[in-house]
Design a protein around this motif. Structure first.
Motif, PDB file in Angstrom:
ATOM      1  N   GLN A  38      10.299  20.341  -6.302  1.00 14.84           N
ATOM      2  CA  GLN A  38       9.329  21.417  -6.490  1.00 14.84           C
ATOM      3  C   GLN A  38       7.900  20.940  -6.283  1.00 14.84           C
ATOM      4  O   GLN A  38       7.039  21.698  -5.832  1.00 14.84           O
ATOM      5  CB  GLN A  38       9.477  22.017  -7.891  1.00 14.84           C
ATOM      6  CG  GLN A  38      10.712  22.881  -8.067  1.00 14.84           C
ATOM      7  CD  GLN A  38      10.808  23.484  -9.455  1.00 14.84           C
ATOM      8  OE1 GLN A  38      10.189  23.003 -10.407  1.00 14.84           O
ATOM      9  NE2 GLN A  38      11.579  24.541  -9.584  1.00 14.84           N
ATOM     10  N   ASN A  39       7.636  19.681  -6.595  1.00 14.23           N
ATOM     11  CA  ASN A  39       6.269  19.165  -6.510  1.00 14.23           C
ATOM     12  C   ASN A  39       5.880  18.706  -5.113  1.00 14.23           C
ATOM     13  O   ASN A  39       4.693  18.617  -4.807  1.00 14.23           O
ATOM     14  CB  ASN A  39       6.081  18.010  -7.496  1.00 14.23           C
ATOM     15  CG  ASN A  39       5.386  18.446  -8.770  1.00 14.23           C
ATOM     16  OD1 ASN A  39       4.624  19.401  -8.766  1.00 14.23           O
ATOM     17  ND2 ASN A  39       5.650  17.763  -9.864  1.00 14.23           N
ATOM     18  N   GLN A  40       6.844  18.389  -4.256  1.00 17.40           N
ATOM     19  CA  GLN A  40       6.474  17.923  -2.923  1.00 17.40           C
ATOM     20  C   GLN A  40       6.019  19.090  -2.052  1.00 17.40           C
ATOM     21  O   GLN A  40       6.557  20.184  -2.118  1.00 17.40           O
ATOM     22  CB  GLN A  40       7.625  17.164  -2.267  1.00 17.40           C
ATOM     23  CG  GLN A  40       8.849  17.975  -1.925  1.00 17.40           C
ATOM     24  CD  GLN A  40       9.921  17.130  -1.257  1.00 17.40           C
ATOM     25  OE1 GLN A  40       9.804  15.908  -1.132  1.00 17.40           O
ATOM     26  NE2 GLN A  40      10.984  17.775  -0.801  1.00 17.40           N
ATOM     27  N   ARG A  41       4.985  18.835  -1.261  1.00 17.59           N
ATOM     28  CA  ARG A  41       4.394  19.872  -0.417  1.00 17.59           C
ATOM     29  C   ARG A  41       4.967  19.837   0.988  1.00 17.59           C
ATOM     30  O   ARG A  41       5.495  18.819   1.433  1.00 17.59           O
ATOM     31  CB  ARG A  41       2.886  19.687  -0.340  1.00 17.59           C
ATOM     32  CG  ARG A  41       2.046  20.267  -1.463  1.00 17.59           C
ATOM     33  CD  ARG A  41       2.500  19.941  -2.836  1.00 17.59           C
ATOM     34  NE  ARG A  41       1.441  20.219  -3.827  1.00 17.59           N
ATOM     35  CZ  ARG A  41       1.549  19.959  -5.099  1.00 17.59           C
ATOM     36  NH1 ARG A  41       2.665  19.398  -5.577  1.00 17.59           N
ATOM     37  NH2 ARG A  41       0.565  20.230  -5.941  1.00 17.59           N
ATOM     38  N   ASP A 134       7.917  12.743 -12.337  1.00 13.56           N
ATOM     39  CA  ASP A 134       7.279  12.806 -11.013  1.00 13.56           C
ATOM     40  C   ASP A 134       6.582  11.509 -10.622  1.00 13.56           C
ATOM     41  O   ASP A 134       6.124  11.372  -9.490  1.00 13.56           O
ATOM     42  CB  ASP A 134       6.274  13.963 -10.981  1.00 13.56           C
ATOM     43  CG  ASP A 134       5.973  14.448  -9.571  1.00 13.56           C
ATOM     44  OD1 ASP A 134       6.926  14.534  -8.762  1.00 13.56           O
ATOM     45  OD2 ASP A 134       4.804  14.726  -9.271  1.00 13.56           O
ATOM     46  N   ALA A 135       6.481  10.549 -11.557  1.00 10.13           N
ATOM     47  CA  ALA A 135       5.769   9.303 -11.262  1.00 10.13           C
ATOM     48  C   ALA A 135       6.375   8.576 -10.068  1.00 10.13           C
ATOM     49  O   ALA A 135       5.654   8.048  -9.214  1.00 10.13           O
ATOM     50  CB  ALA A 135       5.773   8.403 -12.496  1.00 10.13           C
ATOM     51  N   GLY A 136       7.696   8.540  -9.975  1.00  5.52           N
ATOM     52  CA  GLY A 136       8.353   7.846  -8.872  1.00  5.52           C
ATOM     53  C   GLY A 136       8.083   8.478  -7.523  1.00  5.52           C
ATOM     54  O   GLY A 136       8.013   7.787  -6.498  1.00  5.52           O
ATOM     55  N   ARG A 137       7.934   9.800  -7.491  1.00  2.00           N
ATOM     56  CA  ARG A 137       7.643  10.484  -6.228  1.00  2.00           C
ATOM     57  C   ARG A 137       6.266  10.089  -5.714  1.00  2.00           C
ATOM     58  O   ARG A 137       6.072   9.867  -4.502  1.00  2.00           O
ATOM     59  CB  ARG A 137       7.707  12.008  -6.420  1.00  2.00           C
ATOM     60  CG  ARG A 137       7.471  12.801  -5.138  1.00  2.00           C
ATOM     61  CD  ARG A 137       7.355  14.286  -5.433  1.00  2.00           C
ATOM     62  NE  ARG A 137       6.171  14.590  -6.219  1.00  2.00           N
ATOM     63  CZ  ARG A 137       4.968  14.829  -5.685  1.00  2.00           C
ATOM     64  NH1 ARG A 137       4.798  14.789  -4.376  1.00  2.00           N
ATOM     65  NH2 ARG A 137       3.940  15.104  -6.456  1.00  2.00           N
ATOM     66  N   LYS A 265      -0.857  14.307 -12.297  1.00  2.00           N
ATOM     67  CA  LYS A 265      -1.139  13.347 -11.243  1.00  2.00           C
ATOM     68  C   LYS A 265      -0.690  13.900  -9.903  1.00  2.00           C
ATOM     69  O   LYS A 265       0.454  14.294  -9.748  1.00  2.00           O
ATOM     70  CB  LYS A 265      -0.420  12.029 -11.534  1.00  2.00           C
ATOM     71  CG  LYS A 265      -0.924  10.854 -10.708  1.00  2.00           C
ATOM     72  CD  LYS A 265      -0.303   9.548 -11.192  1.00  2.00           C
ATOM     73  CE  LYS A 265      -0.882   8.371 -10.424  1.00  2.00           C
ATOM     74  NZ  LYS A 265      -0.294   7.104 -10.880  1.00  2.00           N
ATOM     75  N   LYS A 266      -1.602  13.928  -8.957  1.00  2.00           N
ATOM     76  CA  LYS A 266      -1.311  14.476  -7.633  1.00  2.00           C
ATOM     77  C   LYS A 266      -1.232  13.371  -6.594  1.00  2.00           C
ATOM     78  O   LYS A 266      -1.920  12.365  -6.694  1.00  2.00           O
ATOM     79  CB  LYS A 266      -2.406  15.474  -7.211  1.00  2.00           C
ATOM     80  CG  LYS A 266      -2.699  16.561  -8.238  1.00  2.00           C
ATOM     81  CD  LYS A 266      -1.548  17.508  -8.432  1.00  2.00           C
ATOM     82  CE  LYS A 266      -1.918  18.640  -9.373  1.00  2.00           C
ATOM     83  NZ  LYS A 266      -0.800  19.546  -9.646  1.00  2.00           N
ATOM     84  N   GLY A 267      -0.403  13.594  -5.603  1.00  2.00           N
ATOM     85  CA  GLY A 267      -0.308  12.659  -4.495  1.00  2.00           C
ATOM     86  C   GLY A 267      -1.394  12.917  -3.468  1.00  2.00           C
ATOM     87  O   GLY A 267      -2.303  13.728  -3.661  1.00  2.00           O
ATOM     88  N   SER A 268      -1.289  12.228  -2.335  1.00  2.00           N
ATOM     89  CA  SER A 268      -2.284  12.345  -1.279  1.00  2.00           C
ATOM     90  C   SER A 268      -2.366  13.766  -0.730  1.00  2.00           C
ATOM     91  O   SER A 268      -1.359  14.369  -0.387  1.00  2.00           O
ATOM     92  CB  SER A 268      -1.923  11.375  -0.148  1.00  2.00           C
ATOM     93  OG  SER A 268      -2.784  11.567   0.956  1.00  2.00           O
ATOM     94  N   ASN A 269      -3.584  14.298  -0.669  1.00  2.00           N
ATOM     95  CA  ASN A 269      -3.866  15.608  -0.084  1.00  2.00           C
ATOM     96  C   ASN A 269      -3.131  16.765  -0.768  1.00  2.00           C
ATOM     97  O   ASN A 269      -2.916  17.813  -0.157  1.00  2.00           O
ATOM     98  CB  ASN A 269      -3.518  15.626   1.420  1.00  2.00           C
ATOM     99  CG  ASN A 269      -4.298  14.578   2.192  1.00  2.00           C
ATOM    100  OD1 ASN A 269      -5.484  14.370   1.924  1.00  2.00           O
ATOM    101  ND2 ASN A 269      -3.631  13.915   3.123  1.00  2.00           N
TER     102      ASN A 269
END
Length: 333
Positions: A38-41, A134-137, A265-269
Motif C-alpha cells: 500500500q505504501n509503495q508508489r 515499512d522500515a524494510g521497504r 518516514k517517506k522514501g525517495s520522491n
C-alpha cells in the motif's frame, strides 16, 4: 441479565486476547506485505505482489523480518478485540426489542458504535505497527537508488535527511516501538500517537457497519433450529471469514489512505499528505483509482482467518469456560 453481562466482561477480555493473539501470529506476515504494497508508489515499486514482497523480506531481513511490529499487535490486540466485540454486544443488547430482535438499521448502528469505541486502541497500535513494518521497504528502496532523500515527517515538524549511498549497503534501522512512542510524545504529545485518527474512523466504522450485521445473519443461517439456536464452531469460522472478507474489500480504499497518512518516514520522491482529502486527491491524480485497491487481496487474507478465529473463540465461549461461567451469546438470546 445485568449480572450475566457484568461477569462476562473478563471472559470477553480473555476471548479477545486469545483470538487476537492466535490470529495475529498466523497472518502477521501477510499484514506486513499489505502495508508495504500500500505504501509503495507507482513507478517506484519494490514488490510485484504479496509473495514477491515476502520472499524479498526474508532475503534481506531474515525470517523474523516478516514479524516486524508483531510485538505491538500482540500487546494491544487483546484490549482492541475485547472492546470491539464487547461493545458490539453491548449496543446490540441496548438497541434490541423485548424479544431480543434488531432491525438491520439497528444492527448497523451497533456496529458503528463498536467501530468508534475501538479506535481508542486501534489508532496508536496501527501507528506504531506501520512504522516498524515499512522500515524494510524504505531501506530496500535505498539499496536500489544510489542517492536518496528520506523525508521524516512528525506532525507539523519535518526534517529532510540527505544520504548518499555509494558502496555502503544501507541497514534497517532497528527502532523499537518504545523509541518511536517516546519520540512522538516528545515532539507532538499524545496527539502524535493518534495521527490518522480521522482515517482510522473512516475505515473502522464502515467495516463494523458491514461486518457485524452480515456476520449475525450468516450465523443465524447455521442455527440447528428455532428451538436450538446453537451454531457449530465451523459455521462460526466460515461466517467470520466471509463477513470479514466482504467488509475488508469494501473499506480497502480507506485503509490505503490511513496507511499513507500514518507512515511517518517517506522514501525517495514520495508524497507527503495534509489530511484525508489531500491524500485522496494526490493518490487519484498521480496513481489513479486502482491505487485504492493496493493490498486488497492481502487484507482479505489477513482479515478472513483473523475474524474467523475470533468468532470461533468468542462464540464457543472459551473465556467463559476458563472462568467457569455459563457461555452467553447475545446472537442466540
Amino acid at each position: 441479565m445485568a449480572q450475566q453481562q457484568q461477569i462476562s466482561l473478563p471472559a470477553k477480555l480473555i476471548n479477545g486476547g486469545i483470538a487476537g493473539m492466535a490470529g495475529v501470529t498466523c497472518v502477521f506476515p501477510i499484514d506486513l506485505a499489505k502495508t508495504r504494497l500500500q505504501n509503495q508508489r507507482s513507478g517506484q515499486q519494490m514488490y510485484k505482489n504479496m509473495m514477491d514482497c515476502l520472499i524479498k523480506t526474508v532475503k534481506s531481513e531474515g525470517y523474523f523480518g516478516m514479524y516486524r511490529g508483531a510485538a505491538v499487535n500482540l500487546t494491544l490486540v487483546t484490549p482492541e478485540k475485547a472492546i470491539k466485540l464487547a461493545a458490539n454486544d453491548f449496543f446490540r443488547h441496548q438497541l434490541s426489542n423485548d424479544i431480543g430482535r434488531l432491525t438491520v438499521f439497528k444492527e448497523m448502528l451497533a456496529g458503528c458504535c463498536a467501530g468508534m469505541c475501538q479506535v481508542i486502541v486501534t489508532t496508536p497500535m496501527e501507528m506504531l505497527k506501520i512504522q516498524l513494518q515499512d522500515a524494510g521497504r524504505i531501506v530496500a528502496q535505498q539499496r536500489v537508488m544510489p542517492s536518496v532523500v528520506t523525508t521524516l515527517k512528525m506532525g507539523g515538524t519535518s526534517a529532510v535527511l540527505s544520504r548518499s549511498y555509494n558502496t555502503a549497503t544501507p541497514q534497517v534501522i532497528r527502532m523499537s516501538a518504545i523509541e518511536i512512542t517516546r519520540e512522538l510524545l516528545r515532539t507532538k504529545g499524545v496527539a502524535g500517537l493518534y495521527r490518522g485518527l480521522g482515517a482510522t474512523l473512516m475505515r473502522d466504522i464502515p467495516f463494523s457497519v458491514v461486518y457485524f450485521p452480515l456476520f449475525a445473519h450468516l450465523q443465524q443461517l447455521g442455527q440447528h433450529s428455532s428451538e436450538d439456536p446453537s451454531v457449530p464452531f465451523y459455521w462460526s469460522f466460515m461466517s467470520g471469514c466471509l463477513a470479514g472478507s466482504v467488509a475488508a474489500v469494501a473499506v480497502n480504499p480507506c485503509d490505503v489512505v490511513k496507511t499513507r497518512l500514518q507512515s511517518l518516514k517517506k522514501g525517495s520522491n514520495e508524497e507527503t499528505y495534509n489530511g484525508v482529502v489531500d491524500c485522496i486527491r494526490k493518490i487519484l491524480r498521480k496513481e489513479g483509482p486502482r491505487a485504492f485497491l493496493k493490498g486488497a487481496s492481502c487484507r482479505v487474507l489477513v482479515i478472513a482467518p483473523l475474524f474467523g478465529i475470533v468468532q470461533v473463540v468468542y462464540c464457543v465461549g472459551v473465556g467463559e469456560f476458563l472462568l467457569g461461567y455459563t457461555p452467553y451469546n447475545i446472537y442466540s438470546a
